[in-house]
Design a protein around this motif. Sequence first.
Motif, PDB file in Angstrom:
ATOM      1  N   LYS B 157     -12.545  -0.486 -16.260  1.00 60.13           N
ATOM      2  CA  LYS B 157     -12.049  -1.849 -16.506  1.00 60.13           C
ATOM      3  C   LYS B 157     -11.922  -2.668 -15.217  1.00 60.13           C
ATOM      4  O   LYS B 157     -11.770  -3.883 -15.269  1.00 60.13           O
ATOM      5  CB  LYS B 157     -10.685  -1.779 -17.186  1.00 60.13           C
ATOM      6  CG  LYS B 157     -10.772  -1.329 -18.637  1.00 60.13           C
ATOM      7  CD  LYS B 157      -9.376  -1.218 -19.224  1.00 60.13           C
ATOM      8  CE  LYS B 157      -9.431  -0.576 -20.609  1.00 60.13           C
ATOM      9  NZ  LYS B 157      -8.086  -0.182 -21.067  1.00 60.13           N
ATOM     10  N   ALA B 158     -11.944  -2.001 -14.107  1.00 62.85           N
ATOM     11  CA  ALA B 158     -11.679  -2.713 -12.842  1.00 62.85           C
ATOM     12  C   ALA B 158     -12.740  -3.794 -12.577  1.00 62.85           C
ATOM     13  O   ALA B 158     -13.937  -3.584 -12.802  1.00 62.85           O
ATOM     14  CB  ALA B 158     -11.660  -1.708 -11.700  1.00 62.85           C
ATOM     15  N   ARG B 159     -12.300  -4.956 -12.163  1.00 65.79           N
ATOM     16  CA  ARG B 159     -13.190  -6.061 -11.808  1.00 65.79           C
ATOM     17  C   ARG B 159     -12.960  -6.434 -10.339  1.00 65.79           C
ATOM     18  O   ARG B 159     -11.808  -6.474  -9.904  1.00 65.79           O
ATOM     19  CB  ARG B 159     -12.925  -7.292 -12.670  1.00 65.79           C
ATOM     20  CG  ARG B 159     -13.232  -7.099 -14.138  1.00 65.79           C
ATOM     21  CD  ARG B 159     -14.764  -7.136 -14.376  1.00 65.79           C
ATOM     22  NE  ARG B 159     -15.086  -6.765 -15.733  1.00 65.79           N
ATOM     23  CZ  ARG B 159     -15.325  -5.510 -16.152  1.00 65.79           C
ATOM     24  NH1 ARG B 159     -15.259  -4.507 -15.280  1.00 65.79           N
ATOM     25  NH2 ARG B 159     -15.616  -5.256 -17.407  1.00 65.79           N
ATOM     26  N   ALA B 160     -14.062  -6.725  -9.670  1.00 68.59           N
ATOM     27  CA  ALA B 160     -13.921  -7.100  -8.258  1.00 68.59           C
ATOM     28  C   ALA B 160     -13.526  -8.577  -8.172  1.00 68.59           C
ATOM     29  O   ALA B 160     -14.332  -9.454  -8.464  1.00 68.59           O
ATOM     30  CB  ALA B 160     -15.231  -6.869  -7.527  1.00 68.59           C
ATOM     31  N   GLU B 161     -12.329  -8.832  -7.802  1.00 65.85           N
ATOM     32  CA  GLU B 161     -11.869 -10.226  -7.672  1.00 65.85           C
ATOM     33  C   GLU B 161     -10.659 -10.266  -6.749  1.00 65.85           C
ATOM     34  O   GLU B 161     -10.002  -9.263  -6.525  1.00 65.85           O
ATOM     35  CB  GLU B 161     -11.541 -10.807  -9.048  1.00 65.85           C
ATOM     36  CG  GLU B 161     -10.546  -9.996  -9.825  1.00 65.85           C
ATOM     37  CD  GLU B 161     -10.511 -10.387 -11.302  1.00 65.85           C
ATOM     38  OE1 GLU B 161     -11.434 -11.098 -11.734  1.00 65.85           O
ATOM     39  OE2 GLU B 161      -9.581  -9.985 -11.980  1.00 65.85           O
ATOM     40  N   GLY B 162     -10.421 -11.453  -6.238  1.00 60.31           N
ATOM     41  CA  GLY B 162      -9.271 -11.633  -5.354  1.00 60.31           C
ATOM     42  C   GLY B 162      -9.582 -11.248  -3.920  1.00 60.31           C
ATOM     43  O   GLY B 162     -10.677 -10.800  -3.600  1.00 60.31           O
ATOM     44  N   ARG B 163      -8.626 -11.529  -3.093  1.00 60.74           N
ATOM     45  CA  ARG B 163      -8.827 -11.271  -1.664  1.00 60.74           C
ATOM     46  C   ARG B 163      -8.340  -9.877  -1.299  1.00 60.74           C
ATOM     47  O   ARG B 163      -7.546  -9.286  -2.009  1.00 60.74           O
ATOM     48  CB  ARG B 163      -8.063 -12.318  -0.844  1.00 60.74           C
ATOM     49  CG  ARG B 163      -8.589 -13.710  -1.107  1.00 60.74           C
ATOM     50  CD  ARG B 163      -7.783 -14.735  -0.378  1.00 60.74           C
ATOM     51  NE  ARG B 163      -7.920 -14.596   1.066  1.00 60.74           N
ATOM     52  CZ  ARG B 163      -7.722 -15.582   1.919  1.00 60.74           C
ATOM     53  NH1 ARG B 163      -7.396 -16.777   1.457  1.00 60.74           N
ATOM     54  NH2 ARG B 163      -7.842 -15.396   3.196  1.00 60.74           N
ATOM     55  N   THR B 164      -8.827  -9.417  -0.190  1.00 55.94           N
ATOM     56  CA  THR B 164      -8.413  -8.090   0.287  1.00 55.94           C
ATOM     57  C   THR B 164      -7.123  -8.218   1.078  1.00 55.94           C
ATOM     58  O   THR B 164      -7.011  -9.119   1.918  1.00 55.94           O
ATOM     59  CB  THR B 164      -9.504  -7.517   1.224  1.00 55.94           C
ATOM     60  OG1 THR B 164     -10.764  -7.684   0.621  1.00 55.94           O
ATOM     61  CG2 THR B 164      -9.245  -6.062   1.537  1.00 55.94           C
ATOM     62  N   ASP B 165      -6.179  -7.330   0.783  1.00 54.45           N
ATOM     63  CA  ASP B 165      -5.013  -7.216   1.664  1.00 54.45           C
ATOM     64  C   ASP B 165      -4.613  -5.744   1.684  1.00 54.45           C
ATOM     65  O   ASP B 165      -3.639  -5.326   1.055  1.00 54.45           O
ATOM     66  CB  ASP B 165      -3.878  -8.110   1.158  1.00 54.45           C
ATOM     67  CG  ASP B 165      -2.790  -8.250   2.205  1.00 54.45           C
ATOM     68  OD1 ASP B 165      -2.843  -7.484   3.216  1.00 54.45           O
ATOM     69  OD2 ASP B 165      -1.896  -9.101   2.029  1.00 54.45           O
ATOM     70  N   LEU B 166      -5.415  -4.966   2.374  1.00 57.14           N
ATOM     71  CA  LEU B 166      -5.236  -3.513   2.356  1.00 57.14           C
ATOM     72  C   LEU B 166      -3.892  -3.104   2.964  1.00 57.14           C
ATOM     73  O   LEU B 166      -3.278  -2.128   2.540  1.00 57.14           O
ATOM     74  CB  LEU B 166      -6.386  -2.841   3.105  1.00 57.14           C
ATOM     75  CG  LEU B 166      -7.708  -2.758   2.335  1.00 57.14           C
ATOM     76  CD1 LEU B 166      -8.788  -2.178   3.215  1.00 57.14           C
ATOM     77  CD2 LEU B 166      -7.541  -1.917   1.074  1.00 57.14           C
ATOM     78  N   SER B 167      -3.453  -3.866   3.943  1.00 59.54           N
ATOM     79  CA  SER B 167      -2.196  -3.545   4.613  1.00 59.54           C
ATOM     80  C   SER B 167      -1.052  -3.515   3.583  1.00 59.54           C
ATOM     81  O   SER B 167      -0.262  -2.576   3.517  1.00 59.54           O
ATOM     82  CB  SER B 167      -1.944  -4.592   5.687  1.00 59.54           C
ATOM     83  OG  SER B 167      -0.649  -4.474   6.164  1.00 59.54           O
ATOM     84  N   LYS B 168      -1.055  -4.561   2.749  1.00 55.70           N
ATOM     85  CA  LYS B 168       0.005  -4.682   1.759  1.00 55.70           C
ATOM     86  C   LYS B 168      -0.107  -3.559   0.705  1.00 55.70           C
ATOM     87  O   LYS B 168       0.878  -2.934   0.345  1.00 55.70           O
ATOM     88  CB  LYS B 168      -0.127  -6.058   1.099  1.00 55.70           C
ATOM     89  CG  LYS B 168       0.976  -6.393   0.127  1.00 55.70           C
ATOM     90  CD  LYS B 168       0.694  -7.821  -0.389  1.00 55.70           C
ATOM     91  CE  LYS B 168       1.590  -8.148  -1.565  1.00 55.70           C
ATOM     92  NZ  LYS B 168       1.210  -9.442  -2.141  1.00 55.70           N
ATOM     93  N   VAL B 169      -1.350  -3.338   0.263  1.00 55.58           N
ATOM     94  CA  VAL B 169      -1.577  -2.333  -0.774  1.00 55.58           C
ATOM     95  C   VAL B 169      -1.182  -0.950  -0.286  1.00 55.58           C
ATOM     96  O   VAL B 169      -0.471  -0.209  -0.983  1.00 55.58           O
ATOM     97  CB  VAL B 169      -3.067  -2.360  -1.182  1.00 55.58           C
ATOM     98  CG1 VAL B 169      -3.395  -1.165  -2.067  1.00 55.58           C
ATOM     99  CG2 VAL B 169      -3.392  -3.633  -1.912  1.00 55.58           C
ATOM    100  N   LEU B 170      -1.608  -0.609   0.907  1.00 54.11           N
ATOM    101  CA  LEU B 170      -1.314   0.721   1.437  1.00 54.11           C
ATOM    102  C   LEU B 170       0.182   0.885   1.687  1.00 54.11           C
ATOM    103  O   LEU B 170       0.740   1.975   1.528  1.00 54.11           O
ATOM    104  CB  LEU B 170      -2.123   0.972   2.717  1.00 54.11           C
ATOM    105  CG  LEU B 170      -3.651   1.016   2.509  1.00 54.11           C
ATOM    106  CD1 LEU B 170      -4.367   1.241   3.834  1.00 54.11           C
ATOM    107  CD2 LEU B 170      -4.035   2.107   1.520  1.00 54.11           C
ATOM    108  N   SER B 171       0.809  -0.233   2.076  1.00 55.69           N
ATOM    109  CA  SER B 171       2.247  -0.201   2.298  1.00 55.69           C
ATOM    110  C   SER B 171       2.977   0.110   0.982  1.00 55.69           C
ATOM    111  O   SER B 171       3.910   0.918   0.935  1.00 55.69           O
ATOM    112  CB  SER B 171       2.677  -1.551   2.872  1.00 55.69           C
ATOM    113  OG  SER B 171       4.052  -1.596   3.013  1.00 55.69           O
ATOM    114  N   GLN B 172       2.516  -0.553  -0.089  1.00 54.07           N
ATOM    115  CA  GLN B 172       3.120  -0.314  -1.395  1.00 54.07           C
ATOM    116  C   GLN B 172       2.872   1.136  -1.842  1.00 54.07           C
ATOM    117  O   GLN B 172       3.746   1.791  -2.410  1.00 54.07           O
ATOM    118  CB  GLN B 172       2.536  -1.276  -2.435  1.00 54.07           C
ATOM    119  CG  GLN B 172       3.019  -2.701  -2.247  1.00 54.07           C
ATOM    120  CD  GLN B 172       2.278  -3.659  -3.178  1.00 54.07           C
ATOM    121  OE1 GLN B 172       1.196  -3.353  -3.663  1.00 54.07           O
ATOM    122  NE2 GLN B 172       2.882  -4.826  -3.391  1.00 54.07           N
TER     123      GLN B 172
END
Lengths: 733, 298
Positions: B157-172
């Motif tokens: 189901k995953a769709r590629a959209e939105g901006r990357t913010d790996l720092s935030k994601v990895l932090s979460q």
Amino acid sequence: MNPLPDTFHNPYLWPLLLFALLPTLLYLVDRRRARRMDWPALRFFLTRQRARLRWIRLREALLILVRSLALFLVVYALLGPATRVERELSSSSSLNRGLVLVFDTSFSMSYSPAEEAGDLLKRAKARARALLDELRPTDSALIVSPRAVDRAPGDNLFDLEKTRLELEDLELGGGPFDLLHAIDNAIGKTALLSTDIREIYIFTDHQADSLPAREERSLEFLASRLAALDPAPSITLVDCGAPETSNHRIVEFKSDSLVTGTDSAIGFHARVAPAPGASGLHLRVTVNGEVIASRPLEEKGPAVREISFSHRFSSAGTARVSAELVGEGAGDGLPGDDARHLVVEVLDRLEVPIIQNSPDKGRAGGGHWLDLALFPRYGEGQPPKVIFRPVILGSAESGILSRSRVLVLSGIPAIEPRELELIENFVRRGGGLLVFADAETDRLFANDRLWQGGRGLLPAALLKRQKAETGEAYHPVAVNLEHPVLSVFKGVSEADLDRLAIRSCWTTGPVKEKAVILSKTSGGSPWIIEHSLSDGRIIFFATGANPADTDLPRTPLFVPLLHRLIRYLALGSSLAIGCNQGGSLEVELETGERNAEIRLTLPDGETEKIADSAETGKRGVSWRKTAQTGFYSFDIGQENNDKRTVTLAVNMDPAESNLERIDADSLELLERKLGADRLRHSQDRNGLRQSVIVEFEHWPYALLAGLLLLLCELVLLRGFASSRAPQQAGGSS
Amino acid sequence: MTELRDFLDPGSVAQLERLQVVARKIAAGFLRGLHRSSARGSSIEYAEHRPYVPGDDLKHLDWRSYARTDRFYLKQFEDETNLRATLVLDTSASMSFSSGEITKLRYASCLAAAMAYLLLGQRDAVGLALAGESLEQHIPPRASAENLAGIYGAMEKARAEGRTDLSKVLSQLAERVDPGSLTILISDLLDDEQKVLSGISQLRQRGSEVIVLQVLDPCEKELPFNSWMVLRDIEDPSIEMRLDARQLAELYRENFIEHQEAIRKGCSAAEVDYLCLDTSAPFANTLGRFLHLRSRQR
């Protein structure tokens, strides 16, 4: 030295400069053709490289600029830019000089300034002499003038010593001076010079008529001719004229006709331009040395005054008529135009041969009415005071045609081919022909022999006879009242013209190209048509000269109309026309005079025998030494053996006597078109500044600069490439 | 074997719709290799007995049953998992880029699916985190087939959209992972390298092992164009740039290499395994390199 070029050797390559825009254009076109694409790494790339991107853009602009400038300079070099630098010439100069000296020998150069002895030509010769004295033996020079003698084949055209001798022998003559033609001629001569320096010197009085205004195309042509020469010659206009002139002149003197009869007066008209401030001047007119009129010239008045008078000659012969300005202060710088001369041929008898189908047709024939009108018989006791002597003939005869100036065809008789040839030759030599086409005219003969598809005597082909309805008549319409003959109808009311009945006439086809319809009938077809054949005039009536065709012979207008017609056709031109000063006098010899002795009496009274001389042609005599104005008399034949005298007048060309100078605008135009550096003016009375124009070529520097810029671009490209050489990263792990 | 690997080129895989099938096909070639090294669970919850077959580890023989019945039985336990792995899949818009037949997201999904399959086959617990602008979906690691199906479904189901913010994601994510777990980050890492490394660092501080798999399209590594281009950023369409690709190719490549080098060094410093993958490379190679990394860990 001017850093900007004065000239370009290849100006037609100017459009190539657009190549300089090529890098920019390619850059823009390339930019416009950019492909669009979504890119994942753009934001992060921009964030990291914003400063470097700005530098790259700047670098691109710099490269385009350098590339464009390099291309510009290369093309600019191809244009052949050059600056002209004037260098003083000294005797120590190692450069060989070649001079072409052009002399204005027109008669305006005979003007004698009050402040010095001699005329303008003498002044010009003195300056040229000084110029030649500066030359070294290895230098070359040539005189170009209408009076210069052509060198013999094989002679060195530019021999300095011969040029010096020619200069001393130079005389006035050769007609009006045309400055542009002189420059053109001189350029042609300089092309033959193989010297280091080519110089043209034009000695002229800067008379206005020598440079027609706004001759831009001619100037452009000359400029292109100059540019084609390497080394290009310099042109110096040596002004030998007088800035302030004092000259009164007779601008024009003419008579109504150069041939007249003893039966009527002839008008003379003079246009006189006294010098400003001149007083006590009279215009005196003499006929064969006898004063017939003298008119004072008012001090104040228009610059050119018109004076007219009339005179009736009492005896036949050649009359020498002169108009001259006399009185205190009449002498001026240019005496040649103080008098003008005319030769008028006076006739007391003019034979008018009238040819009609049957000479003895009496009143029914047109010839009868013509005869009556030309020579009215009032009675034996009162002979008419007219010079016309009509004679009705059945055919043309060479004897009478040689004595006559006009021939009348009453109707178009069936003429023999030999007679037709006689008539044609008569007209072509200047004779007048009056043709009436009556009812008995043979249409087929007229069209076949006289119309000849437009090459013959008739101005139009005859189509058919047009007759008015019974009790009706046509009338003349569209009469050209400005014509010297038909002006007799001036003052005649339309009602009177309506009473002039034309009962029948010939309709014609389209008239010849240069023929003029002088009047039409109310039926719409041409009535009177005039045209010319070589030197002769022909007037054609589409009706006969008899009451059956038209009432004209019965009207009071017929006599004056016919007299005017005959005078117009017979006395319009004279064979005894002279020439302008410096021109050539031509006298045609008759058959029996081919080996006759010819003695010429000049205006100053001197006589010269010119028979059997080289100047005698097979059919005539030509005399070119006409520097003196006045009357030239050619006595042809032995003293007591049918001696014939032909008198011709020589006058100064009115254009030559106009001493108005070339205006500043025309000179400025001349200078602009030929190049200010190439064309110089000299008014130095003591000598001419000796200098030469040397061309400094720009193209090697431009080419060098262009190539350096291209090199610079390569260096910049290399520099940029090395500055961004990556520190080779290890790549992906 | 060779034939199977040939079949599993990214272009062919892209045509298969179900990740489950894809994962099985990709992993099939590696099952035998994994057999001897399957992980042993430390659970003591008894599940069942089964007859001994030659090749079974004698350690698990139930000697008591042998004594009673004179037959060999193996004693089996409920859960043998000893590793909790979380697959972090980047679903930012940049992952939708493709210069060929397969997008980076599809490639990364296939890879993640195969890894999950393999890990579960080793009785490891597998979870999934979808990383967009934030942590968009998180499936905790479990060693069950149901969980695996959930992971496949989420990735489908995953769709590629939105901006990357790996720092935030990895932090979460760092707040949710257990110490000693394994985090596999699959992303194009087209973000500020400092932020990426900062996020990885937080995971490391939490005690998680981290493997970074950078998935790139071959075109991204350089500007393979010979003309002017108008490039628009996929993640932020307002960013657009007209550039001469010929002029900027060198700079771009330099820039990319610098970026990768920075990531590589940062990972090395944080004792994180880093692997750069190319979407044009066959999965077999990629998976082989991954397993090599795994064996190093053990």
